[in-house]
Scaffold this motif. Structure first.
Motif, PDB file in Angstrom:
ATOM      1  N   ILE A   1       0.851  -1.196   0.000  1.00  0.00           N
ATOM      2  CA  ILE A   1       0.000   0.000   0.000  1.00  0.00           C
ATOM      3  C   ILE A   1       0.885   1.245   0.000  1.00  0.00           C
ATOM      4  O   ILE A   1       0.617   2.207  -0.727  1.00  0.00           O
ATOM      5  CB  ILE A   1      -0.978  -0.001   1.197  1.00  0.00           C
ATOM      6  N   GLU A   2       1.949   1.219   0.790  1.00  0.00           N
ATOM      7  CA  GLU A   2       2.868   2.364   0.850  1.00  0.00           C
ATOM      8  C   GLU A   2       3.463   2.649  -0.524  1.00  0.00           C
ATOM      9  O   GLU A   2       3.449   3.793  -0.994  1.00  0.00           O
ATOM     10  CB  GLU A   2       3.979   2.100   1.877  1.00  0.00           C
ATOM     11  N   ARG A   3       3.999   1.622  -1.186  1.00  0.00           N
ATOM     12  CA  ARG A   3       4.619   1.827  -2.518  1.00  0.00           C
ATOM     13  C   ARG A   3       3.597   2.329  -3.529  1.00  0.00           C
ATOM     14  O   ARG A   3       3.875   3.246  -4.301  1.00  0.00           O
ATOM     15  CB  ARG A   3       5.276   0.536  -3.000  1.00  0.00           C
ATOM     16  N   GLN A   4       2.421   1.733  -3.538  1.00  0.00           N
ATOM     17  CA  GLN A   4       1.412   2.138  -4.516  1.00  0.00           C
ATOM     18  C   GLN A   4       0.861   3.535  -4.208  1.00  0.00           C
ATOM     19  O   GLN A   4       0.501   4.278  -5.116  1.00  0.00           O
ATOM     20  CB  GLN A   4       0.281   1.106  -4.572  1.00  0.00           C
ATOM     21  N   SER A   5       0.808   3.913  -2.938  1.00  0.00           N
ATOM     22  CA  SER A   5       0.335   5.258  -2.601  1.00  0.00           C
ATOM     23  C   SER A   5       1.250   6.313  -3.208  1.00  0.00           C
ATOM     24  O   SER A   5       0.790   7.364  -3.640  1.00  0.00           O
ATOM     25  CB  SER A   5       0.221   5.443  -1.087  1.00  0.00           C
ATOM     26  N   LYS A   6       2.542   6.031  -3.245  1.00  0.00           N
ATOM     27  CA  LYS A   6       3.513   6.972  -3.846  1.00  0.00           C
ATOM     28  C   LYS A   6       3.271   7.109  -5.354  1.00  0.00           C
ATOM     29  O   LYS A   6       3.398   8.193  -5.912  1.00  0.00           O
ATOM     30  CB  LYS A   6       4.950   6.504  -3.605  1.00  0.00           C
ATOM     31  N   ILE A   7       2.933   6.020  -5.993  1.00  0.00           N
ATOM     32  CA  ILE A   7       2.689   6.026  -7.440  1.00  0.00           C
ATOM     33  C   ILE A   7       1.402   6.774  -7.781  1.00  0.00           C
ATOM     34  O   ILE A   7       1.342   7.525  -8.750  1.00  0.00           O
ATOM     35  CB  ILE A   7       2.618   4.571  -7.976  1.00  0.00           C
ATOM     36  N   PHE A   8       0.371   6.595  -6.949  1.00  0.00           N
ATOM     37  CA  PHE A   8      -0.953   7.116  -7.285  1.00  0.00           C
ATOM     38  C   PHE A   8      -1.294   8.473  -6.669  1.00  0.00           C
ATOM     39  O   PHE A   8      -2.273   9.087  -7.071  1.00  0.00           O
ATOM     40  CB  PHE A   8      -2.037   6.091  -6.919  1.00  0.00           C
ATOM     41  N   GLU A   9      -0.501   8.972  -5.715  1.00  0.00           N
ATOM     42  CA  GLU A   9      -0.873  10.232  -5.065  1.00  0.00           C
ATOM     43  C   GLU A   9      -0.905  11.390  -6.059  1.00  0.00           C
ATOM     44  O   GLU A   9      -1.748  12.286  -5.930  1.00  0.00           O
ATOM     45  CB  GLU A   9       0.032  10.537  -3.869  1.00  0.00           C
ATOM     46  N   ASP A  10      -0.036  11.392  -7.062  1.00  0.00           N
ATOM     47  CA  ASP A  10      -0.048  12.457  -8.077  1.00  0.00           C
ATOM     48  C   ASP A  10      -1.142  12.258  -9.122  1.00  0.00           C
ATOM     49  O   ASP A  10      -1.346  13.105  -9.979  1.00  0.00           O
ATOM     50  CB  ASP A  10       1.321  12.549  -8.772  1.00  0.00           C
ATOM     51  N   ARG A  11      -1.830  11.126  -9.027  1.00  0.00           N
ATOM     52  CA  ARG A  11      -2.925  10.843  -9.959  1.00  0.00           C
ATOM     53  C   ARG A  11      -4.286  11.006  -9.286  1.00  0.00           C
ATOM     54  O   ARG A  11      -5.302  10.597  -9.833  1.00  0.00           O
ATOM     55  CB  ARG A  11      -2.768   9.437 -10.530  1.00  0.00           C
ATOM     56  N   GLY A  12      -4.296  11.576  -8.082  1.00  0.00           N
ATOM     57  CA  GLY A  12      -5.555  11.877  -7.410  1.00  0.00           C
ATOM     58  C   GLY A  12      -6.131  10.777  -6.551  1.00  0.00           C
ATOM     59  O   GLY A  12      -7.321  10.783  -6.242  1.00  0.00           O
ATOM     60  N   VAL A  13      -5.300   9.823  -6.133  1.00  0.00           N
ATOM     61  CA  VAL A  13      -5.758   8.751  -5.245  1.00  0.00           C
ATOM     62  C   VAL A  13      -5.050   8.911  -3.902  1.00  0.00           C
ATOM     63  O   VAL A  13      -3.828   8.996  -3.847  1.00  0.00           O
ATOM     64  CB  VAL A  13      -5.461   7.354  -5.833  1.00  0.00           C
ATOM     65  N   GLN A  14      -5.844   8.949  -2.839  1.00  0.00           N
ATOM     66  CA  GLN A  14      -5.302   9.100  -1.490  1.00  0.00           C
ATOM     67  C   GLN A  14      -5.590   7.857  -0.660  1.00  0.00           C
ATOM     68  O   GLN A  14      -6.659   7.260  -0.795  1.00  0.00           O
ATOM     69  CB  GLN A  14      -5.916  10.322  -0.804  1.00  0.00           C
ATOM     70  N   VAL A  15      -4.652   7.517   0.203  1.00  0.00           N
ATOM     71  CA  VAL A  15      -4.820   6.385   1.112  1.00  0.00           C
ATOM     72  C   VAL A  15      -5.174   6.910   2.495  1.00  0.00           C
ATOM     73  O   VAL A  15      -4.523   7.833   3.001  1.00  0.00           O
ATOM     74  CB  VAL A  15      -3.529   5.544   1.202  1.00  0.00           C
ATOM     75  N   LEU A  16      -6.205   6.335   3.078  1.00  0.00           N
ATOM     76  CA  LEU A  16      -6.527   6.540   4.489  1.00  0.00           C
ATOM     77  C   LEU A  16      -6.536   5.147   5.112  1.00  0.00           C
ATOM     78  O   LEU A  16      -7.376   4.310   4.764  1.00  0.00           O
ATOM     79  CB  LEU A  16      -7.889   7.203   4.675  1.00  0.00           C
ATOM     80  N   ALA A  17      -5.569   4.877   5.981  1.00  0.00           N
ATOM     81  CA  ALA A  17      -5.451   3.558   6.609  1.00  0.00           C
ATOM     82  C   ALA A  17      -5.926   3.676   8.051  1.00  0.00           C
ATOM     83  O   ALA A  17      -5.184   4.086   8.935  1.00  0.00           O
ATOM     84  CB  ALA A  17      -4.007   3.076   6.543  1.00  0.00           C
ATOM     85  N   VAL A  18      -7.176   3.315   8.290  1.00  0.00           N
ATOM     86  CA  VAL A  18      -7.813   3.479   9.593  1.00  0.00           C
ATOM     87  C   VAL A  18      -7.424   2.334  10.518  1.00  0.00           C
ATOM     88  O   VAL A  18      -7.749   1.180  10.268  1.00  0.00           O
ATOM     89  CB  VAL A  18      -9.359   3.535   9.451  1.00  0.00           C
ATOM     90  N   ASN A  19      -6.717   2.681  11.599  1.00  0.00           N
ATOM     91  CA  ASN A  19      -6.376   1.690  12.606  1.00  0.00           C
ATOM     92  C   ASN A  19      -7.584   1.527  13.528  1.00  0.00           C
ATOM     93  O   ASN A  19      -8.159   2.510  13.987  1.00  0.00           O
ATOM     94  CB  ASN A  19      -5.154   2.112  13.418  1.00  0.00           C
ATOM     95  N   VAL A  20      -7.952   0.275  13.781  1.00  0.00           N
ATOM     96  CA  VAL A  20      -9.155   0.021  14.576  1.00  0.00           C
ATOM     97  C   VAL A  20      -8.836  -0.574  15.945  1.00  0.00           C
ATOM     98  O   VAL A  20      -8.176  -1.596  16.048  1.00  0.00           O
ATOM     99  CB  VAL A  20     -10.166  -0.879  13.824  1.00  0.00           C
ATOM    100  N   GLY A  21      -9.273   0.148  16.973  1.00  0.00           N
ATOM    101  CA  GLY A  21      -9.269  -0.378  18.321  1.00  0.00           C
ATOM    102  C   GLY A  21      -7.940  -0.475  19.036  1.00  0.00           C
ATOM    103  O   GLY A  21      -7.861  -1.141  20.067  1.00  0.00           O
ATOM    104  N   GLU A  22      -6.901   0.160  18.536  1.00  0.00           N
ATOM    105  CA  GLU A  22      -5.600   0.031  19.185  1.00  0.00           C
ATOM    106  C   GLU A  22      -5.123   1.361  19.765  1.00  0.00           C
ATOM    107  O   GLU A  22      -5.617   2.415  19.404  1.00  0.00           O
ATOM    108  CB  GLU A  22      -4.565  -0.508  18.190  1.00  0.00           C
ATOM    109  N   THR A  23      -4.136   1.269  20.614  1.00  0.00           N
ATOM    110  CA  THR A  23      -3.600   2.470  21.250  1.00  0.00           C
ATOM    111  C   THR A  23      -2.655   3.200  20.308  1.00  0.00           C
ATOM    112  O   THR A  23      -2.127   2.619  19.349  1.00  0.00           O
ATOM    113  CB  THR A  23      -2.819   2.125  22.529  1.00  0.00           C
ATOM    114  N   GLU A  24      -2.426   4.459  20.635  1.00  0.00           N
ATOM    115  CA  GLU A  24      -1.503   5.284  19.849  1.00  0.00           C
ATOM    116  C   GLU A  24      -0.090   4.698  19.895  1.00  0.00           C
ATOM    117  O   GLU A  24       0.597   4.646  18.878  1.00  0.00           O
ATOM    118  CB  GLU A  24      -1.511   6.707  20.398  1.00  0.00           C
ATOM    119  N   VAL A  25       0.348   4.255  21.059  1.00  0.00           N
ATOM    120  CA  VAL A  25       1.705   3.722  21.213  1.00  0.00           C
ATOM    121  C   VAL A  25       1.911   2.493  20.327  1.00  0.00           C
ATOM    122  O   VAL A  25       2.905   2.389  19.596  1.00  0.00           O
ATOM    123  CB  VAL A  25       1.991   3.386  22.700  1.00  0.00           C
TER     124      VAL A  25
END
Length: 181
Positions: free
Chosen positions: A86-110
């Protein structure tokens, strides 16, 4: 009728009524529950979450862009395996108008921060610590990814881990009109 038979009849009736009540409750819960499964073709429910970096993100802020909305947790092995992709592909697609939001569920900040640093993740990590968004989207086991088009509609719901090639193909599907190569 003897006393023993009467007692047995009452017990059987009570058990039968108990089971009927439980069955009715289960049916009621299944048709009136708040959790709705968000599927392809649905308008993606808007949300507001704070990221790991303390910024507020809203899905509606990404109108006009494709959104690769991924729900994950550090204990999820398929999630861990797909994050570098996802990280590698986000770099390829961010200039093409695609954004990644990776929602962490139920875990602590640490816990989340340590994982994000180890994996060198650079896209926003909204924190769904109370799992309210997980319920809003009707998500069971993770990972789950929603492909959301530039108008805020769900193009697809992916309910399994993904290969890098699959992620590339999914992101290609949500590149906004006019943002081609």
């Amino acid at each position: 009728m003897s006393k023993t038979k009467k007692r047995r009849l009452w017990m059987r009736t009570a058990v039968l009524l108990l089971f009927a009540g439980l069955a009715g409750f289960v049916v009621y819960q299944s048709i009136s529950g708040e959790s709705v499964v968000v599927e392809a073709g649905d308008k993606a429910p808007d949300f507001e979450l704070e990221t790991l970096e303390g910024e507020t993100v809203r899905l509606s802020d990404y109108k006009g862009e494709g959104v690769f909305l991924n729900f994950w947790a550090t204990y999820c092995k398929p999630c861990e395996e797909e994050m570098p992709y996802i990280e590698r592909q986000s770099k390829i697609f961010e200039d093409r108008g695609v954004q990644v939001l990776a929602v962490n569920v139920g875990e602590t900040e640490v816990t989340t921060r340590g994982f994000v640093e180890r994996k060198n993740m650079t896209f926003p990590i909204p924190m769904d610590t109370g799992e309210a968004l997980l319920k809003t989207y009707g998500i069971g086991p993770i990972p789950v990814t929603f492909l959301i088009d530039e108008n805020g509609y769900v193009v697809d719901r992916i309910t399994a881990g993904m290969t890098e090639q699959e992620i590339n193909g999914y992101m290609e599907r949500i590149v906004p009109e006019g943002e081609g190569d």
